[in-house]
Write a protein that holds these residues in place. Structure first.
Motif, mmCIF file in Angstrom:
data_model
loop_
_atom_site.group_PDB
_atom_site.id
_atom_site.type_symbol
_atom_site.label_atom_id
_atom_site.label_comp_id
_atom_site.label_asym_id
_atom_site.label_seq_id
_atom_site.Cartn_x
_atom_site.Cartn_y
_atom_site.Cartn_z
ATOM 1 N N LEU A 39 -24.076 -22.387 -51.620
ATOM 2 C CA LEU A 39 -24.319 -22.870 -50.266
ATOM 3 C C LEU A 39 -25.547 -23.765 -50.250
ATOM 4 N N ASN A 40 -25.499 -24.788 -49.439
ATOM 5 C CA ASN A 40 -26.648 -25.673 -49.273
ATOM 6 C C ASN A 40 -27.457 -25.160 -48.095
ATOM 7 N N PRO A 41 -28.721 -24.755 -48.294
ATOM 8 C CA PRO A 41 -29.533 -24.212 -47.201
ATOM 9 C C PRO A 41 -29.639 -25.147 -46.001
ATOM 10 N N LEU A 42 -29.562 -26.451 -46.223
ATOM 11 C CA LEU A 42 -29.648 -27.389 -45.106
ATOM 12 C C LEU A 42 -28.469 -27.245 -44.153
ATOM 13 N N ASN A 43 -27.356 -26.665 -44.635
ATOM 14 C CA ASN A 43 -26.213 -26.422 -43.768
ATOM 15 C C ASN A 43 -26.339 -25.093 -43.025
ATOM 16 N N LEU A 44 -27.328 -24.295 -43.365
ATOM 17 C CA LEU A 44 -27.465 -22.958 -42.781
ATOM 18 C C LEU A 44 -28.547 -22.869 -41.709
ATOM 19 N N ILE A 45 -29.505 -23.778 -41.738
ATOM 20 C CA ILE A 45 -30.608 -23.719 -40.774
ATOM 21 C C ILE A 45 -30.773 -25.057 -40.086
ATOM 22 N N ASP A 46 -31.326 -25.015 -38.893
ATOM 23 C CA ASP A 46 -31.628 -26.224 -38.129
ATOM 24 C C ASP A 46 -33.048 -26.639 -38.476
ATOM 25 N N VAL A 47 -33.205 -27.660 -39.313
ATOM 26 C CA VAL A 47 -34.539 -28.073 -39.745
ATOM 27 C C VAL A 47 -35.266 -28.867 -38.667
ATOM 28 N N GLY A 48 -34.577 -29.180 -37.570
ATOM 29 C CA GLY A 48 -35.190 -29.940 -36.494
ATOM 30 C C GLY A 48 -35.989 -29.093 -35.526
ATOM 31 N N ARG A 49 -35.930 -27.766 -35.689
ATOM 32 C CA ARG A 49 -36.713 -26.902 -34.807
ATOM 33 C C ARG A 49 -37.122 -25.643 -35.550
ATOM 34 N N PHE A 50 -38.214 -25.062 -35.096
ATOM 35 C CA PHE A 50 -38.729 -23.828 -35.676
ATOM 36 C C PHE A 50 -38.928 -22.860 -34.531
ATOM 37 N N GLU A 51 -38.178 -21.774 -34.540
ATOM 38 C CA GLU A 51 -38.183 -20.813 -33.437
ATOM 39 C C GLU A 51 -38.490 -19.423 -33.981
ATOM 40 N N VAL A 52 -39.425 -18.744 -33.330
ATOM 41 C CA VAL A 52 -39.772 -17.376 -33.693
ATOM 42 C C VAL A 52 -39.449 -16.498 -32.488
ATOM 43 N N LYS A 53 -38.651 -15.454 -32.711
ATOM 44 C CA LYS A 53 -38.283 -14.554 -31.620
ATOM 45 C C LYS A 53 -38.793 -13.152 -31.893
ATOM 46 N N THR A 54 -39.294 -12.539 -30.842
ATOM 47 C CA THR A 54 -39.603 -11.117 -30.869
ATOM 48 C C THR A 54 -38.831 -10.499 -29.711
ATOM 49 N N ALA A 55 -38.947 -9.203 -29.532
ATOM 50 C CA ALA A 55 -38.264 -8.550 -28.417
ATOM 51 C C ALA A 55 -38.808 -9.035 -27.077
ATOM 52 N N ASN A 56 -40.055 -9.511 -27.066
ATOM 53 C CA ASN A 56 -40.713 -9.869 -25.811
ATOM 54 C C ASN A 56 -40.947 -11.358 -25.595
ATOM 55 N N ALA A 57 -40.796 -12.178 -26.622
ATOM 56 C CA ALA A 57 -41.143 -13.592 -26.474
ATOM 57 C C ALA A 57 -40.400 -14.453 -27.491
ATOM 58 N N VAL A 73 -51.723 -7.765 -39.074
ATOM 59 C CA VAL A 73 -51.746 -6.407 -38.548
ATOM 60 C C VAL A 73 -53.196 -6.149 -38.154
ATOM 61 N N ILE A 74 -53.390 -5.881 -36.852
ATOM 62 C CA ILE A 74 -54.726 -5.638 -36.315
ATOM 63 C C ILE A 74 -54.692 -4.287 -35.613
ATOM 64 N N ASP A 75 -55.544 -3.394 -36.042
ATOM 65 C CA ASP A 75 -55.579 -2.033 -35.480
ATOM 66 C C ASP A 75 -54.200 -1.387 -35.480
ATOM 67 N N GLY A 76 -53.437 -1.624 -36.553
ATOM 68 C CA GLY A 76 -52.133 -0.995 -36.713
ATOM 69 C C GLY A 76 -50.990 -1.656 -35.960
ATOM 70 N N ARG A 77 -51.241 -2.744 -35.244
ATOM 71 C CA ARG A 77 -50.191 -3.449 -34.502
ATOM 72 C C ARG A 77 -49.932 -4.808 -35.139
ATOM 73 N N LYS A 78 -48.650 -5.241 -35.129
ATOM 74 C CA LYS A 78 -48.287 -6.544 -35.679
ATOM 75 C C LYS A 78 -48.509 -7.633 -34.634
ATOM 76 N N TYR A 79 -49.071 -8.764 -35.080
ATOM 77 C CA TYR A 79 -49.328 -9.903 -34.205
ATOM 78 C C TYR A 79 -48.889 -11.193 -34.890
ATOM 79 N N LEU A 80 -48.476 -12.156 -34.082
ATOM 80 C CA LEU A 80 -48.324 -13.536 -34.528
ATOM 81 C C LEU A 80 -49.586 -14.256 -34.096
ATOM 82 N N THR A 81 -50.195 -15.008 -34.989
ATOM 83 C CA THR A 81 -51.408 -15.736 -34.630
ATOM 84 C C THR A 81 -51.209 -17.220 -34.875
#
Length: 103
Positions: A39-57, A73-81
């Protein structure tokens, strides 16, 4: 660069997808395209956008700036920075971060 369904299944497991789901992906891919297909990875992902999803955002970042996102991981919680060098806007309004002085 081309990869196999088995390679993708291993990537899914590394990304905390259950082995059962990764194996189901691999089986489905093998059934649809044939065992051992590459498989060619370029056929599997949209390289024109970068999207990060969590349950809340959902966060959209320009693909060329995606390297700015970090997980911590800050004080035992995971964060995106995201390091911020410039001003921050939320819905078109400038905001200050906690502890930042008015300029």
């Amino acid at each position: 660069m081309e990869i196999t369904a088995k390679d993708i299944a291993a990537i899914l497991v590394d990304a905390a997808i259950s082995e059962e789901k990764a194996e189901a992906f691999q089986s489905c891919c093998n059934e649809c395209f044939g065992a051992g297909v590459t498989l060619n990875p370029l056929n599997l992902i949209d390289v024109g956008r970068f999207e990060v999803k969590t349950a809340n955002a959902t966060i959209f970042v320009a693909p060329e700036q995606s390297y700015l996102l970090e997980t911590r991981v800050i004080d035992g919680r995971k964060y995106l920075t995201i390091p911020v060098e410039e001003e921050i806007e939320v819905n078109g309004f400038g905001v200050r971060t906690q502890g930042e002085k008015q300029g």
